[in-house]
Scaffold this motif. Structure first.
Motif, PDB file in Angstrom:
ATOM      1  N   THR A 101     -26.722  13.533  16.120  1.00 18.39           N
ATOM      2  CA  THR A 101     -25.668  14.326  15.496  1.00 18.39           C
ATOM      3  C   THR A 101     -26.269  15.407  14.606  1.00 18.39           C
ATOM      4  O   THR A 101     -27.363  15.283  14.073  1.00 18.39           O
ATOM      5  N   TYR A 102     -25.527  16.462  14.457  1.00 14.74           N
ATOM      6  CA  TYR A 102     -25.912  17.560  13.574  1.00 14.74           C
ATOM      7  C   TYR A 102     -25.424  17.273  12.158  1.00 14.74           C
ATOM      8  O   TYR A 102     -26.090  17.568  11.176  1.00 14.74           O
ATOM      9  N   PHE A 103     -24.233  16.664  12.082  1.00 16.05           N
ATOM     10  CA  PHE A 103     -23.607  16.372  10.806  1.00 16.05           C
ATOM     11  C   PHE A 103     -22.616  15.234  11.015  1.00 16.05           C
ATOM     12  O   PHE A 103     -22.018  15.119  12.080  1.00 16.05           O
ATOM     13  N   HIS A 104     -22.458  14.405  10.014  1.00 18.58           N
ATOM     14  CA  HIS A 104     -21.412  13.374  10.069  1.00 18.58           C
ATOM     15  C   HIS A 104     -20.855  13.150   8.674  1.00 18.58           C
ATOM     16  O   HIS A 104     -21.552  13.333   7.676  1.00 18.58           O
ATOM     17  N   LYS A 105     -19.578  12.817   8.634  1.00 18.07           N
ATOM     18  CA  LYS A 105     -18.965  12.488   7.353  1.00 18.07           C
ATOM     19  C   LYS A 105     -17.902  11.432   7.595  1.00 18.07           C
ATOM     20  O   LYS A 105     -17.331  11.345   8.687  1.00 18.07           O
ATOM     21  N   PRO A 129     -10.118   6.610  10.097  1.00 20.01           N
ATOM     22  CA  PRO A 129      -9.417   7.896  10.234  1.00 20.01           C
ATOM     23  C   PRO A 129      -9.989   8.950   9.282  1.00 20.01           C
ATOM     24  O   PRO A 129     -10.291   8.668   8.116  1.00 20.01           O
ATOM     25  N   GLY A 130     -10.171  10.156   9.818  1.00 15.86           N
ATOM     26  CA  GLY A 130     -10.729  11.254   9.035  1.00 15.86           C
ATOM     27  C   GLY A 130     -12.234  11.393   9.156  1.00 15.86           C
ATOM     28  O   GLY A 130     -12.807  12.386   8.719  1.00 15.86           O
ATOM     29  N   SER A 131     -12.912  10.415   9.765  1.00 16.49           N
ATOM     30  CA  SER A 131     -14.366  10.499   9.947  1.00 16.49           C
ATOM     31  C   SER A 131     -14.678  11.534  11.021  1.00 16.49           C
ATOM     32  O   SER A 131     -13.889  11.758  11.932  1.00 16.49           O
ATOM     33  N   GLU A 132     -15.834  12.173  10.909  1.00 15.52           N
ATOM     34  CA  GLU A 132     -16.221  13.218  11.854  1.00 15.52           C
ATOM     35  C   GLU A 132     -17.679  13.090  12.264  1.00 15.52           C
ATOM     36  O   GLU A 132     -18.533  12.785  11.438  1.00 15.52           O
ATOM     37  N   LEU A 133     -17.934  13.369  13.536  1.00 12.84           N
ATOM     38  CA  LEU A 133     -19.289  13.554  14.069  1.00 12.84           C
ATOM     39  C   LEU A 133     -19.352  14.979  14.584  1.00 12.84           C
ATOM     40  O   LEU A 133     -18.460  15.420  15.309  1.00 12.84           O
TER      41      LEU A 133
END
Length: 149
Positions: A101-105, A129-133
């Protein structure tokens, strides 16, 4: 080695007693083999290609072969598969870590209990819910395929 649709789709039939595999590549028709991967597991993922070669040059054709490795040493090479070529590269994320991944939150959990089920069902990563890869690939994306089970 099994027939390969491209460098991103390399698979082979496993060898009894093998702890891992060493993968080698040569320009098609040449006999100058270069090791492209050490300690590759055929048990890391189920049902999909076992290895994604990301170091090839587009527009060239290659042959690939594998060698089984265990405490006794390294086997003779398998029968090569080839020519294998591609005009684009493949990025595969088996969701074993955030390494691709480039970024995750957000709040993610990597599943490691029930290892066999986790590998076969592809439920390795869960997010609230709301998490991102976010992924980054150089160039243009021609096709995207995501599998969800």
């Amino acid at each position: 080695m099994l027939p390969a649709a491209g460098p991103g789709h390399l698979s082979w039939q496993g060898s009894v007693g093998a702890r891992a595999y060493k993968l080698e590549r040569s320009l098609h028709g040449k006999n100058e083999w270069v090791t492209i991967a050490h300690r590759v597991s055929d048990a890391k993922v189920a049902y999909f290609s076992l290895y994604n070669d990301t170091t090839f040059e587009t527009g060239l054709a290659y042959d690939y072969r594998a060698r089984a490795v265990n405490e006794s040493g390294v086997s003779e090479p398998s029968k090569p598969v080839g020519p294998v070529s591609a005009d684009s590269k493949t990025m595969v994320d088996e969701l074993l870590s955030f390494g691709n991944t480039y970024f995750h939150k957000g709040d993610f959990t990597f599943e490691s209990k029930q290892a066999r089920q986790t590998k076969e069902d592809l439920n390795r990563l869960t997010g609230k819910p709301g998490s991102e890869l976010v992924y980054y690939v150089p160039g243009f994306i021609r096709r995207l395929r995501a599998q969800r089970y």
